[in-house]
Design an enzyme around this catalytic site. Structure first.
Site, PDB file in Angstrom:
ATOM      1  N   LYS A  49     -23.778-107.080  79.354  1.00  0.00           N
ATOM      2  CA  LYS A  49     -22.441-106.659  79.780  1.00  0.00           C
ATOM      3  C   LYS A  49     -22.492-106.126  81.214  1.00  0.00           C
ATOM      4  CE  LYS A  49     -20.844-105.846  75.114  1.00  0.00           C
ATOM      5  NZ  LYS A  49     -20.732-104.937  73.967  1.00  0.00           N
ATOM      6  N   GLN A  93     -20.785 -98.754  72.449  1.00  0.00           N
ATOM      7  CA  GLN A  93     -21.510 -99.877  71.839  1.00  0.00           C
ATOM      8  C   GLN A  93     -21.718 -99.593  70.351  1.00  0.00           C
ATOM      9  OE1 GLN A  93     -22.454-102.856  73.330  1.00  0.00           O
ATOM     10  NE2 GLN A  93     -23.060-103.474  71.274  1.00  0.00           N
ATOM     11  N   ASP A 116     -12.076-102.343  74.117  1.00  0.00           N
ATOM     12  CA  ASP A 116     -12.388-103.041  72.867  1.00  0.00           C
ATOM     13  C   ASP A 116     -11.132-103.247  72.020  1.00  0.00           C
ATOM     14  OD1 ASP A 116     -14.961-103.933  72.638  1.00  0.00           O
ATOM     15  OD2 ASP A 116     -15.772-102.044  71.853  1.00  0.00           O
TER      16      ASP A 116
END
Ligand code: NAP
Length: 279
Positions: A49, A93, A116
């Site tokens: 990422k 995460q 997200d």
């Protein structure tokens, strides 16, 4: 033989567009990643990422916390990024170590920075059809891949196998917003094979290697394979039995190289979107 939907190529195109957009912005967007613990796969994901951020000109920030970090430690990391004006997107995460309440942590992220798309505000906006929210990356990327094949999805029958908050539920909402007729299947669904066989668009997000067989797929259907499963020989495979299904489907995503690359590209897109909203 069906059309292979090349997620790598679509993701590369999207990243190129984002790089152009970022280069014309007066301030670089910032994405912060919080990583708790030693899970090797999570470390690889975070590294990828950060690399992807750099490639399009997004500034990355990272906080690493040890496996035994407390709920309060993680809350403080989230608060610091919530209050940092240089950070436009925050990603915790997942999974976090089991002793932590991950749902509570996710809901602490400022919804404007929730790249997200998992906060109740962003999920609610998706259900309400309010386009100002941030949409979860993997379903967003999966819809883009479907649209590579078919622009107008109105009236199509779509079956999504899986009902997670991360994928199945938002995927169904996105397809509903495209005027598909939606079925969400799950572990209690009866006659799953028959249900799947009705689908013009079949999306599998289960986590069971090669579960979807050729006999489950309607001739010419668009098949999107979200699953990532590690086989005994160490190779990755999806939830769809690719070798069988490719001869029946009209179009199909491979694993790897299908949905996976789209997830990261959409994370970057959400970060740019969040930065524009905040500026
Ligand atoms: P999850 O939270 O474990 O959800 C799995 C879903 O599958 C559940 O809704 C479950 O039903 C359903 N299910 C389980 N066994 C089933 C069966 N035999 N028949 C029908 N449905 C069944 O997983 P997830 O987070 O949604 O992820 C699903 C897969 O996608 C995983 O392989 C994951 O690694 C992959 N994934 C990939 C990406 C990517 O970037 N490519 C991103 C996210 C996830 P119940 O609700 O009834 O238990």
């Amino acid at each position: 033989m069906s059309t292979l939907i090349d997620g790598k190529a679509v993701a590369a195109k999207l990243k190129e567009q984002l790089a152009n957009e970022v280069s014309s912005m007066s301030k670089k967007p910032g994405l912060a990643v919080i990583l708790v613990g030693d899970d090797p796969a999570s470390h690889v994901y975070v590294r990828n990422k950060i690399k992807a951020c750099e490639a399009v000109g997004i500034q990355s920030y990272e906080t690493r916390l040890p496996e035994d970090a407390t709920q309060q430690d993680v809350e403080e990391a989230i608060t610091a990024f919530n209050n940092n004006a240089d950070v436009n997107g925050i990603l915790l995460q997942l999974p976090v170590p089991k002793h932590l309440d991950s749902d509570a942590l996710v809901q602490m992220i400022d919804p404007a920075k929730d790249v997200d798309g998992l906060s109740f505000i962003n999920q609610g906006k998706l259900v309400a059809g309010d386009k100002s929210g941030l949409v979860p990356c993997t379903p967003q990327g999966s819809l883009m891949l479907i649209k590579e094949i078919e622009q107008d999805l109105s009236g199509k029958s779509a079956v999504v196998i899986g009902r997670s908050l991360l994928f199945g539920k938002p995927m169904a909402q996105l397809l509903l917003a495209e005027n598909c007729t939606i079925t969400t299947a799950h572990s209690r669904t009866q006659n799953l094979e028959e249900v799947c066989k009705q689908a013009d668009i079949l999306v599998a997000a289960v986590g069971r290697a090669k579960m979807v067989k050729a006999s489950w797929v309607k001739d010419g259907a668009i098949v999107i394979d979200v699953g990532i499963n590690r086989q005994d020989d160490g190779k990755l495979c999806g939830d769809v039995d690719f070798d069988e299904v490719k001869d029946v489907a009209g179009a199909i995503t491979p694993v790897p190289g299908g949905v996976g690359p789209m997830t990261i590209a959409c994370l970057l897109a959400n970060t740019v979107q969040a930065a524009k909203n905040q500026h």
